[in-house]
Design a protein around this motif. Structure first.
Motif, PDB file in Angstrom:
ATOM      1  N   ALA A 104     -73.825  56.366 -61.699  1.00 26.35           N
ATOM      2  CA  ALA A 104     -74.431  56.095 -60.394  1.00 26.35           C
ATOM      3  C   ALA A 104     -75.833  56.698 -60.296  1.00 26.35           C
ATOM      4  O   ALA A 104     -76.771  56.053 -59.813  1.00 26.35           O
ATOM      5  N   LEU A 105     -75.979  57.921 -60.775  1.00 25.24           N
ATOM      6  CA  LEU A 105     -77.271  58.601 -60.670  1.00 25.24           C
ATOM      7  C   LEU A 105     -78.303  58.023 -61.626  1.00 25.24           C
ATOM      8  O   LEU A 105     -79.399  57.616 -61.217  1.00 25.24           O
ATOM      9  N   PHE A 106     -77.954  57.967 -62.929  1.00 24.44           N
ATOM     10  CA  PHE A 106     -78.954  57.633 -63.937  1.00 24.44           C
ATOM     11  C   PHE A 106     -79.162  56.129 -64.141  1.00 24.44           C
ATOM     12  O   PHE A 106     -80.240  55.717 -64.598  1.00 24.44           O
ATOM     13  N   PHE A 107     -78.171  55.304 -63.796  1.00 19.53           N
ATOM     14  CA  PHE A 107     -78.302  53.875 -64.056  1.00 19.53           C
ATOM     15  C   PHE A 107     -78.412  53.029 -62.792  1.00 19.53           C
ATOM     16  O   PHE A 107     -78.589  51.822 -62.877  1.00 19.53           O
ATOM     17  N   ILE A 108     -78.318  53.660 -61.623  1.00 14.47           N
ATOM     18  CA  ILE A 108     -78.512  52.907 -60.382  1.00 14.47           C
ATOM     19  C   ILE A 108     -79.553  53.589 -59.494  1.00 14.47           C
ATOM     20  O   ILE A 108     -80.581  52.996 -59.161  1.00 14.47           O
ATOM     21  N   VAL A 109     -79.304  54.855 -59.142  1.00 12.02           N
ATOM     22  CA  VAL A 109     -80.190  55.543 -58.203  1.00 12.02           C
ATOM     23  C   VAL A 109     -81.567  55.796 -58.807  1.00 12.02           C
ATOM     24  O   VAL A 109     -82.597  55.471 -58.192  1.00 12.02           O
ATOM     25  N   VAL A 110     -81.618  56.371 -59.993  1.00  9.33           N
ATOM     26  CA  VAL A 110     -82.910  56.681 -60.619  1.00  9.33           C
ATOM     27  C   VAL A 110     -83.744  55.425 -60.873  1.00  9.33           C
ATOM     28  O   VAL A 110     -84.949  55.418 -60.559  1.00  9.33           O
ATOM     29  N   PRO A 111     -83.195  54.328 -61.440  1.00  6.77           N
ATOM     30  CA  PRO A 111     -84.013  53.130 -61.627  1.00  6.77           C
ATOM     31  C   PRO A 111     -84.618  52.591 -60.335  1.00  6.77           C
ATOM     32  O   PRO A 111     -85.742  52.076 -60.335  1.00  6.77           O
ATOM     33  N   ILE A 112     -83.878  52.717 -59.224  1.00  2.28           N
ATOM     34  CA  ILE A 112     -84.399  52.232 -57.942  1.00  2.28           C
ATOM     35  C   ILE A 112     -85.700  52.940 -57.582  1.00  2.28           C
ATOM     36  O   ILE A 112     -86.645  52.317 -57.084  1.00  2.28           O
ATOM     37  N   MET A 113     -85.769  54.234 -57.844  1.00  2.00           N
ATOM     38  CA  MET A 113     -86.931  55.036 -57.429  1.00  2.00           C
ATOM     39  C   MET A 113     -87.860  55.377 -58.592  1.00  2.00           C
ATOM     40  O   MET A 113     -88.684  56.280 -58.486  1.00  2.00           O
ATOM     41  N   ALA A 114     -87.751  54.623 -59.698  1.00  2.00           N
ATOM     42  CA  ALA A 114     -88.518  54.947 -60.897  1.00  2.00           C
ATOM     43  C   ALA A 114     -89.919  54.357 -60.913  1.00  2.00           C
ATOM     44  O   ALA A 114     -90.708  54.656 -61.809  1.00  2.00           O
ATOM     45  N   GLY A 115     -90.240  53.477 -59.955  1.00  2.00           N
ATOM     46  CA  GLY A 115     -91.592  52.933 -59.892  1.00  2.00           C
ATOM     47  C   GLY A 115     -91.749  51.522 -60.393  1.00  2.00           C
ATOM     48  O   GLY A 115     -92.858  51.098 -60.706  1.00  2.00           O
ATOM     49  N   GLY A 116     -90.642  50.774 -60.487  1.00  2.00           N
ATOM     50  CA  GLY A 116     -90.748  49.379 -60.893  1.00  2.00           C
ATOM     51  C   GLY A 116     -90.298  49.131 -62.317  1.00  2.00           C
ATOM     52  O   GLY A 116     -89.520  49.893 -62.896  1.00  2.00           O
ATOM     53  N   VAL A 117     -90.805  48.052 -62.894  1.00  2.33           N
ATOM     54  CA  VAL A 117     -90.383  47.648 -64.237  1.00  2.33           C
ATOM     55  C   VAL A 117     -91.240  48.311 -65.315  1.00  2.33           C
ATOM     56  O   VAL A 117     -90.759  49.069 -66.149  1.00  2.33           O
TER      57      VAL A 117
END
Length: 456
Positions: A189-202
């Motif tokens: 949940a943290l590393f593969f959903i939450v973090v990608p959401i707030m990582a700055g795009g593609v």
């Protein structure tokens, strides 16, 4: 005498016929002018019909020219058509349907093979080769910063980090807890959903994450990228919808919004400073403003080459230094504001159409549509924006604006910023959106890779 009377009658008849003819001509012209005043986006209706016919003709001939003029026409027709449809949908038009349609309808059409290949090839090549997304961002950032009130600008840049950081922490906690409760496991949940959401795009988020994760976990980078990309896209879609909703709420409760201003101040962020009392803007001034924006972007690119610092962020801070140091003349401020208005009015929807068709794979987007993923993603974005709303309000900032800036932290990079701010009708906030996206995303990526490497 009789001859004179007949002559007078003939003259009157001729005059009457002339008036009737002129009335008919005036009536015809009036109808035509009304048609020309009716627009699809910014395109006059007769011109729109002509462009449709010409594009269809080139497709039938299976030879769509690849020159810039034709590409611009295709993107304008596609973008403004999708935008106009979204603007006319009941209820949904109030929550950003125009931006959503302009972005995701072309993605769906590509997935369904509904866009002729020869036409799609033109759009994809032009979008990727010209990279005009960054021309758009440069013009929006420089124009909005140069026309801001200096005091509001400085205070806003210093204060925006508090609601942004607070929102990031709360969103990480909420998203991880929700994902864990739904059976996803806290690490996933943290590393593969939450973090990608707030990582700055593609480009700045999903790709560096996938490379880092692959190295740490010993997996193929392509497999990891396929996992982190869908949350990025669906998180951006959630942010677009919620930002459009906030725009609607702001119209009902105007005390919650500065209509694009981040905080109360002595001046309007979209108006030139009081010192900017120059005369009318001329064509040369507009050209100078456009080239200034391009020059600052190129300076940002040089910073990226030399120091590996993101070009849009470097450009943003350089523009702020120019503004704070009073290095921008009043005439250039006025001209930059007009350039900003031109790009926000005429280029936004064609750009979103290009992004949707060339850079948004539909199959990756729908891959996230599982109940647990959806709830986790929406909870994360909602927590991020709600925290920005509450913290911003407590700090004396406009809560709707701070929530929208936080929403850009969950967007699809620069493309997400455009879509989110378009849905919220606050394109003038692009400088703050870029801080949330670029700087916020870089910090999230760095910290997440550091933590995962310690846990692996």
């Amino acid at each position: 005498m009789e001859t004179d009377v007949k002559a007078v009658d003939l003259n009157q008849a001729a005059a009457a016929a002339t008036l009737v003819h002129e009335d008919q001509g005036t009536s015809w012209r009036t109808v035509w002018w009304r048609l020309m005043a009716t627009r699809i986006g910014v395109i006059p209706l007769p011109v729109y019909v002509l462009l449709l016919a010409l594009i269809a003709g080139f497709v039938v001939l299976d030879k769509v020219p690849t020159d810039i003029s034709v590409s611009i026409a295709i993107l304008c027709v596609g973008g403004f058509t999708c935008g106009e449809i979204g603007k006319r949908l009941p209820v949904l038009r109030h929550i950003g349907a125009a931006a959503i349609f302009a972005t995701f309808v072309p993605s769906l059409l590509v997935y369904l093979h509904a866009i002729p290949p020869v036409l799609l090839d033109n759009v994809v090549k032009f979008t990727k080769v010209s990279n005009f997304l960054y021309l758009f961002i440069a013009s929006i950032i420089v124009g909005s910063i140069f026309s801001m009130d200096r005091a509001v600008l400085v205070k806003g840049f210093l204060k925006i980090f508090v609601p942004l950081a607070s929102g990031t922490v709360v969103a990480a906690i909420v998203g991880t807890l929700v994902g864990t409760a739904l059976g996803l496991g806290w690490k996933h949940a943290l590393f593969f959903i939450v973090v990608p959401i707030m990582a700055g795009g593609v480009g700045e988020g999903a790709i560096p994450l996938s490379i880092g994760y692959a190295g740490i976990l010993g997996q193929a980078q392509g497999d990891v990228f396929a996992q982190v990309l869908p949350p990025v896209m669906l998180g951006s879609l959630s942010a677009i919808l919620m930002s459009g909703t906030l725009n609607f709420i702001g119209k009902r409760k105007p005390h919650l919004t500065g209509k694009g201003r981040l905080q109360p101040g002595s001046g309007d962020e979209l108006a030139a400073e009081e010192e900017c009392h120059a005369g009318a803007v001329d064509v040369a001034g507009l050209a100078a403003a456009g080239l200034t924006a391009i020059s600052l972007y190129m300076l940002g690119l040089m910073c990226f080459r030399l120091f590996d610092f993101p070009a849009p962020v470097a450009m943003l801070f350089i523009a702020v230094l120019f503004k704070v140091g009073r290095l921008v003349s009043p005439q250039l401020q006025q001209s930059s504001h007009i350039v900003y208005k031109f790009f926000s009015t005429a280029v936004t929807y064609p750009l979103l159409f290009a992004i949707g068709a060339a850079m948004t794979p539909w199959e990756k987007l729908i891959a996230s549509f599982t109940v647990s993923n959806l709830i986790t993603i929406v909870s994360t974005v909602a927590a991020l924006m709600a925290t920005g709303f509450v913290v911003g309000r407590r700090m004396g900032m406009y809560p709707i604006e701070t929530a929208i800036v936080n929403a850009c932290h969950s967007g699809q990079g620069g493309t997400g910023d455009v879509a989110i701010l378009t849905a919220a009708n606050r394109m003038q906030m692009m400088p703050f959106a870029q801080i949330a996206t670029r700087i916020g995303g870089a910090i999230v990526v760095t910290l997440s890779l550091f933590v995962l490497s310690r846990l692996a």
